[in-house]
Design a protein around this motif. Structure first.
Motif, PDB file in Angstrom:
ATOM      1  N   HIS A  64       0.733  -1.121   0.188  1.00  0.00           N
ATOM      2  CA  HIS A  64      -0.101  -0.179  -0.149  1.00  0.00           C
ATOM      3  C   HIS A  64       0.733   1.215  -0.046  1.00  0.00           C
ATOM      4  O   HIS A  64       2.067   1.179   0.043  1.00  0.00           O
ATOM      5  N   ASP A  68       6.161   3.968   5.013  1.00  0.00           N
ATOM      6  CA  ASP A  68       6.901   2.721   5.699  1.00  0.00           C
ATOM      7  C   ASP A  68       6.709   1.709   5.187  1.00  0.00           C
ATOM      8  O   ASP A  68       7.330   0.616   5.379  1.00  0.00           O
ATOM      9  N   HIS A  69       6.210   1.494   3.607  1.00  0.00           N
ATOM     10  CA  HIS A  69       6.049   0.404   3.067  1.00  0.00           C
ATOM     11  C   HIS A  69       6.637   0.503   1.617  1.00  0.00           C
ATOM     12  O   HIS A  69       6.883  -0.273   0.815  1.00  0.00           O
ATOM     13  N   ASP A 153      -0.983  -3.663   6.294  1.00  0.00           N
ATOM     14  CA  ASP A 153      -1.720  -3.161   7.306  1.00  0.00           C
ATOM     15  C   ASP A 153      -2.991  -3.184   7.240  1.00  0.00           C
ATOM     16  O   ASP A 153      -3.416  -2.932   5.991  1.00  0.00           O
ATOM     17  N   HIS A 367      -5.026   1.020  12.178  1.00  0.00           N
ATOM     18  CA  HIS A 367      -4.773  -0.240  12.451  1.00  0.00           C
ATOM     19  C   HIS A 367      -5.752  -0.780  13.152  1.00  0.00           C
ATOM     20  O   HIS A 367      -6.541  -0.305  14.207  1.00  0.00           O
ATOM     21  N   HIS A 389       5.885  -5.406  11.879  1.00  0.00           N
ATOM     22  CA  HIS A 389       5.315  -4.151  12.093  1.00  0.00           C
ATOM     23  C   HIS A 389       4.698  -4.111  13.203  1.00  0.00           C
ATOM     24  O   HIS A 389       3.559  -3.629  13.447  1.00  0.00           O
TER      25      HIS A 389
HETATM   26 ZN   LIG Z   1       2.684   0.592   8.052  1.00  0.00          ZN
END
Ligand SMILES: [Zn+2]
Ligand SMILES: [Zn+2]
Length: 414
Positions: A64, A68-69, A153, A367, A389
């Motif tokens: 996504h 952070d990905h 996530d 999340h 994660h």
């Molecule tokens: Zn993330």
């Protein structure tokens, strides 16, 4: 099938998982660590094929459009194929026009929810999930007779919570290894739930009724669920939603005509000074044309303020001060609270104080709550669950069955 988590066994951010079958490899996500500098090329994980050509590397899969990905993917040789959701890819491309934190992939391939595709010995199936990023996926990887599911996530309380319910009803079957995110472990007690977007909508409606001036909401322009929430609250209170050109372009990139767009009734598009300058400098007048009729200029902000809500960010404070549209206004912090501790937030808070603006907080997590993580883990019922994660890896064994904690950089058999 062999697996190596380069980063993420004990942290949120910087997620990167390399998977090998025979002599072929794929990589799931190439994220920027939360504390990583945007230009820190040295943080790119040591994967053969990232920096120099290597036939063994078949491609990278981006779950996504959160930094952070995908944030370190720009340092990979541009020839390496990138597999990504169509809307996520368009959103990153749209963002790249405005900010260095976007991403433009040269050799990209779009995948679709539920449609299996093959990469050498790997069969991959994306599962669309509910998350604060639009077009986010969990990925099932099959190879060598093993099945690994990477959760990406996800959550169960957003506007697409039916996707979470679908996953509970029909989870990927016979999973040997589940790599499951645990962002909220340690942040919310087991048994408690996060507010839903629908609940946030009612809070926004209440505030919009109470506030005599403009309602200024600081939320991410890429948090599409939140923008929908804002638009719906505006509709219910008769307010006009004002967005900037960047946000309008992100909304357009979703390619979804059920999501509010800059040319819709009830939406106006404002160009902060920096965006105006940038459009001029780069002769990007084409970009504004879909919004021409809905465009609102600084001198019109004061008059519309009592009937408007603006999606804004601290970089727009000067525009608003100059437009003298702050009488009776209120700020809504619709981001993670942790950002309030940043240095940049200090300046912003000072500006609010100077202008006598009250602040409310309306936000929910991107999340899953711990309870939802447990429901998810139970539904998938993997032979082994590997934490990823999360800053609370140590708590997994108390919460889930068959936990097998790994370390960054080690290879292990799936
Ligand atoms: Zn993330
Ligand atoms: Zn995310």
């Amino acid at each position: 099938m062999r697996v190596r988590i380069h980063r993420g066994t004990r942290e949120i951010g910087g997620t990167c998982v390399e998977i090998e079958q025979g002599k072929k490899r794929i990589v799931l996500d190439v994220g920027l660590p939360l504390d990583g500098e945007e230009n820190a090329e040295a943080l790119l994980p040591d994967v053969n094929g990232f920096r120099t050509p290597d036939d063994g590397l078949l491609g990278i899969v981006i779950s996504h459009s959160h930094q952070d990905h995908y944030g370190l993917a720009k340092f990979i040789r541009p020839e390496v194929p990138v597999y990504v959701g169509a809307a996520a890819e368009r959103i990153l491309r749209a963002a790249a026009q405005f900010t260095p934190s976007g991403a433009e992939f040269r050799n990209f391939h779009h995948f679709r929810d539920g449609e299996t595709f093959e990469l050498g010995p790997f069969r991959l199936t994306p599962y669309l999930v509910d998350h604060s990023a639009y077009d986010a996926y969990g990925i099932l990887v099959e190879a060598g007779g093993k099945r690994l599911f990477y959760s990406g996530d996800f959550r169960g309380h957003g506007r697409k919570s039916t996707l979470f319910d679908r996953m509970l009803r029909r989870p990927p079957a016979q999973v040997d290894v589940l790599l499951m995110e645990g962002s909220s472990i340690g942040r919310i007690p087991d048994g408690e739930s996060f507010p839903t977007e629908a609940e946030l909508e009612s809070e926004f409606v209440g505030l919009m009724h109470e506030t005599p001036g403009m309602v200024l909401t600081y939320a991410s322009g890429q948090n599409i669920d939140r923008l929908v929430t804002l638009f719906r609250a505006c509709k219910k209170t008769g307010r006009t939603l004002i967005i900037d050109l960047y946000t309008a372009e992100i909304l357009r990139a979703t390619g979804n005509d059920r999501i509010p767009q800059g040319w819709w009734d009830g939406v106006r598009v404002f160009l902060p000074f920096r965006q105006r300058l940038w459009v001029k400098r780069n002769k990007l007048f084409e970009l504004i044309s879909p919004y021409r009729e809905n465009r609102i200029f600084p001198e019109a902000l004061k008059a519309i303020a009592p009937e408007a809500a603006m999606l804004f960010r601290p970089s727009m404070t000067d525009d608003l001060t100059r437009a003298e549209c702050l009488g009776g206004a209120r700020v809504v912090w619709s981001m993670w609270e942790g950002y309030l501790e940043d240095d940049a937030a200090g300046q912003f808070l000072a500006w609010m104080k100077e202008n006598g603006l009250p602040m409310s907080r309306i936000h929910t997590s991107g999340h899953a709550s711990v309870s939802d993580l447990r429901r998810f883990a139970k539904a998938v019922a993997p032979k082994r669950m590997i934490p990823i994660h999360s800053f609370a890896t140590d708590q997994y064994p108390e919460l889930f069955e068959n936990v097998d904690t790994k370390e960054d950089g080690e290879w292990w058999e799936a």
